[in-house]
Design an enzyme around this catalytic site. Sequence first.
Site, PDB file in Angstrom:
ATOM      1  N   LYS A   7     -14.614  17.412 -20.706  1.00 54.00           N
ATOM      2  CA  LYS A   7     -14.781  18.857 -20.884  1.00 54.00           C
ATOM      3  C   LYS A   7     -15.976  19.347 -20.072  1.00 54.00           C
ATOM      4  O   LYS A   7     -17.030  18.696 -20.052  1.00 54.00           O
ATOM      5  CB  LYS A   7     -14.986  19.146 -22.376  1.00 54.00           C
ATOM      6  N   SER A  33     -12.022  25.433 -28.405  1.00 58.06           N
ATOM      7  CA  SER A  33     -12.353  25.678 -27.022  1.00 58.06           C
ATOM      8  C   SER A  33     -12.048  24.518 -26.072  1.00 58.06           C
ATOM      9  O   SER A  33     -12.025  24.719 -24.861  1.00 58.06           O
ATOM     10  CB  SER A  33     -13.840  26.008 -26.912  1.00 58.06           C
ATOM     11  N   SER A  87     -13.243  22.883 -32.319  1.00 55.12           N
ATOM     12  CA  SER A  87     -12.771  22.882 -30.930  1.00 55.12           C
ATOM     13  C   SER A  87     -12.153  21.593 -30.429  1.00 55.12           C
ATOM     14  O   SER A  87     -11.590  21.579 -29.335  1.00 55.12           O
ATOM     15  CB  SER A  87     -13.902  23.264 -29.990  1.00 55.12           C
TER      16      SER A  87
HETATM   17  N1  GLN Z   1     -13.558  28.623 -32.311  1.00 53.98           N
HETATM   18  C1  GLN Z   1     -14.881  28.397 -32.807  1.00 53.98           C
HETATM   19  C2  GLN Z   1     -15.849  29.301 -32.108  1.00 53.98           C
HETATM   20  O1  GLN Z   1     -15.426  30.064 -31.332  1.00 53.98           O
HETATM   21  C3  GLN Z   1     -15.274  26.973 -32.635  1.00 53.98           C
HETATM   22  C4  GLN Z   1     -15.606  26.637 -31.244  1.00 53.98           C
HETATM   23  C5  GLN Z   1     -16.062  25.229 -31.090  1.00 53.98           C
HETATM   24  O2  GLN Z   1     -15.819  24.390 -31.947  1.00 53.98           O
HETATM   25  N2  GLN Z   1     -16.761  24.990 -30.003  1.00 53.98           N
HETATM   26  O3  GLN Z   1     -17.017  29.287 -32.333  1.00 53.98           O
END
Ligand code: GLN
Length: 510
Positions: A76, A151, A175
């Site tokens: 990532k 994400s 995420s």
């Molecule tokens: N969707 C969540 C956020 O937007 C979690 C994102 C993540 O785990 N990096 O904060």
Amino acid sequence: MTTLSIAEVRAKVLSGELKLRDVVEASRQKIDAQNVEINAFVYTDFELALKQADEVQEKIMSGTAGKMAGAVMGIKDVICEREKPTTCASDILAGFESVYDATVIERLKAEDAVIVGRLNMDEFAMGSTTEYSRYGASKNPRNTRKVTGGSSGGSAAAIAADMVNASLGSDTGGSIRQPASYCGVVGLKPTYGRVSRYGLVAYASSFDSIGPFAHNVEDAARVLEVIAGFDEMDNTSSREPVGNYVETVQNPTKNIRIGVPEEFFGEGLDPEIKEGIEATLKKLEDDGAELVPIHLPHTKYGIATYYILATAEASSNLARFDGIRYGHRTDKDAMLDELKAEEEDLKKAIKAADGAEKKELQAELERMDSALVRLYKKSRTEGFGMEVKRRIMLGTYVLSAGYYDAYYGKAQRVRRLIKQDYTDAFKEVDVIVTPTAPTTAFDIGSEIDDPLQMYLNDVYTISANLAGICGVSVPAGTHSNGMPYGIQFMGDTFQESKILNAARLVEMLD
Ligand code: GLN
């Protein structure tokens, strides 16, 4: 070849059936053929990967290869890799190259993983769909009209499209697990502190964890075993010994105690996912597991608590992107010209005005940005995307004097209560089961204008990050709409073996 497990690749290389270089070539071909559409990879370096493959090939043949020999991986774009672009899918880091390897990368390389490239994500890991990216949205390999989740959408899609056999993502509120569920792959978020965050670009430092994606539970276990463990470069990393995760999944125990929290199976959950998970649980029960109804009463405060605390931490972490030290800087001369013109306009207006108006304009002149402050503001305005700006505004608001106690302070106390719910529950059970997400992957574009709806996708994953515990998502079935969905097992701190064991039991039902 990229559907083979890490151990299978290694065995086939050893027996002479395959050359590791051919597996890396197969990865390149998959990416060449499909990445234009899927948009999982945002950068690849096959020259380097093939060179590494030849080196690892030698080591496999001579019996000196490390634990990750046979892994062909993507990373990532939020985890630093030396001399490769590290952009967090943000314009503000466009063109930025890391000068060092994150600890997880060092460990993977030391154990002979081959890394082929960098994976798409929501900007700075903020989002649940991988649509908020400077590279455009990733598409779900199971149906390219659908989001991958986020994400870490690129990391999930790269596995689902068989581009690589393992990848790394990061999980701050879901995420890793949520995109794993949407794409039909395995994704594991370790306990907070299990894996070093050194070299992970911070989103919300008290929530962030790095973890693996893979086709199967054993590969996820193998990656975890290599990346986990104390690191002197991260003083939140734990000295707790790393488990024998691979061994655990090779000999899983069937008579486990599974907590079933009522709060996670109520309103908002797709009825078919609910039925599917209940059917899976029934099978596990028939095989010897014990299902224990439990309660996690503070669950309903999870989303609100998370979005206060995570944005507060994000607003502080993102302060470093100022146009001076990293990445994008606004056109300095244009900015200075603009500032000068504004100043002259104001001075002219002051001359022409009198009385109260004059005083007001004079005050305005005094308040005008210095060149430095204007440089920060313009660079950040140009470099950050909409969602990141929203988070910074929310975060600075909840931290500001006058609101701190009402929001940030209170959220910290609720976080403690959520953690206590889990501590109590794990006195009774080995793992807690939930759906990973309330729905399957939805259409690209359908939630992008509705941040609250978007935030609700994390409803089942977020509390593991609030509590600092571990969680894994493993494919549990396919919905009548054709999309996969996952089942999540959460475990107490440093009980990764238990959640991997449970995930393996689900995998064995197939
Ligand atoms: N969707 C969540 C956020 O937007 C979690 C994102 C993540 O785990 N990096 O904060």
